[in-house]
Design a protein around this motif. Sequence first.
Motif, short mmCIF file in Angstrom:
data_model
loop_
_atom_site.label_atom_id
_atom_site.label_comp_id
_atom_site.label_asym_id
_atom_site.label_seq_id
_atom_site.Cartn_x
_atom_site.Cartn_y
_atom_site.Cartn_z
N TRP A 178 0.91 -1.26 0.06
CA TRP A 178 -0.14 -0.03 0.05
C TRP A 178 0.91 1.13 0.06
CZ3 TRP A 178 -4.81 -0.19 -1.63
CH2 TRP A 178 -5.48 -1.46 -1.46
N THR A 179 1.95 1.09 0.28
CA THR A 179 2.92 2.45 0.51
C THR A 179 3.06 2.77 -1.26
OG1 THR A 179 5.05 1.15 0.24
CG2 THR A 179 3.93 1.67 2.49
N SER A 180 2.80 1.84 -2.25
CA SER A 180 3.29 2.20 -3.49
C SER A 180 1.72 2.66 -4.22
CB SER A 180 3.62 1.02 -4.37
OG SER A 180 5.02 0.78 -3.99
N VAL A 181 0.77 2.72 -3.50
CA VAL A 181 -0.69 2.96 -3.99
C VAL A 181 -1.15 4.33 -3.54
CG1 VAL A 181 -3.10 2.51 -3.91
CG2 VAL A 181 -1.40 0.42 -3.83
N HIS A 182 -1.29 5.23 -4.54
CA HIS A 182 -2.19 6.57 -4.39
C HIS A 182 -3.48 6.47 -4.79
CE1 HIS A 182 1.71 8.96 -3.77
NE2 HIS A 182 2.22 7.85 -4.11
N VAL A 183 -4.17 7.19 -3.99
CA VAL A 183 -5.77 7.03 -3.70
C VAL A 183 -6.17 8.43 -4.21
CG1 VAL A 183 -7.71 6.79 -2.47
CG2 VAL A 183 -6.08 5.25 -2.29
N LEU A 220 -12.49 1.64 4.28
CA LEU A 220 -11.25 0.94 3.79
C LEU A 220 -10.12 1.58 4.30
CD1 LEU A 220 -9.92 -1.32 2.05
CD2 LEU A 220 -10.21 0.24 0.27
N LEU A 221 -9.87 3.08 3.91
CA LEU A 221 -8.65 3.45 4.02
C LEU A 221 -8.03 3.45 5.40
CD1 LEU A 221 -9.16 6.37 1.70
CD2 LEU A 221 -8.50 4.30 1.09
N ALA A 222 -8.69 3.72 6.50
CA ALA A 222 -8.36 3.72 7.87
C ALA A 222 -7.78 2.13 8.38
CB ALA A 222 -9.14 4.17 8.83
N GLY A 223 -8.04 1.41 7.73
CA GLY A 223 -7.48 0.14 8.04
C GLY A 223 -6.36 -0.43 7.27
N LEU A 224 -5.91 0.29 6.47
CA LEU A 224 -4.83 0.11 5.48
C LEU A 224 -3.48 0.69 5.75
CD1 LEU A 224 -6.37 0.52 1.91
CD2 LEU A 224 -5.90 -1.53 3.17
N PRO A 225 -2.17 0.16 5.69
CA PRO A 225 -0.96 0.76 5.96
C PRO A 225 -0.72 1.76 4.72
CG PRO A 225 -0.57 -1.43 5.16
CD PRO A 225 -2.10 -1.25 5.25
N LEU A 226 -1.49 2.61 4.42
CA LEU A 226 -1.48 3.44 3.46
C LEU A 226 -1.08 4.92 4.00
CD1 LEU A 226 -2.28 3.73 0.44
CD2 LEU A 226 -4.52 4.72 1.07
N PRO A 227 0.17 5.49 3.49
CA PRO A 227 0.61 6.63 4.26
C PRO A 227 -0.14 7.78 3.64
CG PRO A 227 2.35 5.32 2.71
CD PRO A 227 1.26 4.94 2.50
N GLU A 228 -0.44 8.75 4.55
CA GLU A 228 -1.34 9.78 4.65
C GLU A 228 -1.08 10.58 3.49
OE1 GLU A 228 -4.16 12.51 5.06
OE2 GLU A 228 -3.89 10.61 5.98
N GLU A 229 0.22 10.89 3.15
CA GLU A 229 0.75 11.64 1.82
C GLU A 229 0.37 10.92 0.48
OE1 GLU A 229 4.57 9.64 3.00
OE2 GLU A 229 2.59 10.42 4.16
N ASN A 230 0.00 9.52 0.68
CA ASN A 230 -0.60 8.89 -0.56
C ASN A 230 -2.10 8.96 -0.65
OD1 ASN A 230 1.98 8.04 -0.68
ND2 ASN A 230 1.41 5.86 -1.05
N ILE A 231 -2.92 9.68 -0.07
CA ILE A 231 -4.26 9.81 -0.17
C ILE A 231 -4.71 11.36 -0.53
CG2 ILE A 231 -6.55 9.72 1.35
CD1 ILE A 231 -5.05 8.04 3.32
N HIS A 232 -4.97 11.53 -1.57
CA HIS A 232 -5.20 12.74 -2.21
C HIS A 232 -6.88 13.26 -2.15
CE1 HIS A 232 -1.28 12.49 -3.97
NE2 HIS A 232 -1.47 11.31 -3.75
#
Length: 240
Positions: A66-71, A95-107
């Motif tokens: 998920w560090t390579s995914v941008h939303v 979904l998003l709150a439960g993922l190891p998704l960096p905040e900077e990847n959430i647009h």
Amino acid sequence: MTGNARVVVHADAAALSEATAARLLLALVDTLSTQARADVVLTGGTVGIATLAAASRSPLAASIDWTSVHVWWGDERFVPAGDSDRNEGQAQAALLAGLPLPEENIHRMGASSAFPTAEDAAAAYAADIADAGTPAWDVLMLGMGPDGHVASLFPGHAGYEARGGEAIAVHDSPKPPPTRVSLTLDSIVRAKRVWVVAAGAAKAEVVARSLHGDLTLPAAAVRGTSETLWLVDAEAVATV
């Protein structure tokens, strides 16, 4: 509609959400196997958010870096941050709150509590897209309203006619709330994969008109450069 469009029919809205979630996660796995980054555009709406909730429950989610995914989002209601009408808040909870998704990847598209006008929020989103290299969206999901609108592009409305640029302000939306921010049609059709997701008998007429190429409907005008899918339930294609 373009010749590369394909219709995939599921039994009902629940099956549609589950299958679309699996399709989305597999598309991300496939994308990241051939490139360093994936850019996905999410949609709101009942089926869109149910799809994200189904993705959160899937074991496939754990196989994605998920560090390579941008939303990103196709549109947003221009209301204050934290308002229950905002698509990004619903997606965060589903979904998003439960993922190891960096905040900077959430647009996230700008809220009315952060920008004085929807035009300012649209300009900021266009700048965010440009700063990201104007990605050719790897997957762009769209819900469709019973009037044939996608994102916040409505039939007969100025936003649907707008050309050029990435994001626009939408005023006097036929569907409340009246002020929104949306990707433009030009931005949408840059996507590699465009998926229109629709369920229910109330949408059957406009699904049929869109599939037969009625370009008065924004849903009929969207397409992907490599894939255009209509992901529907049986009721939504009852009149095709």
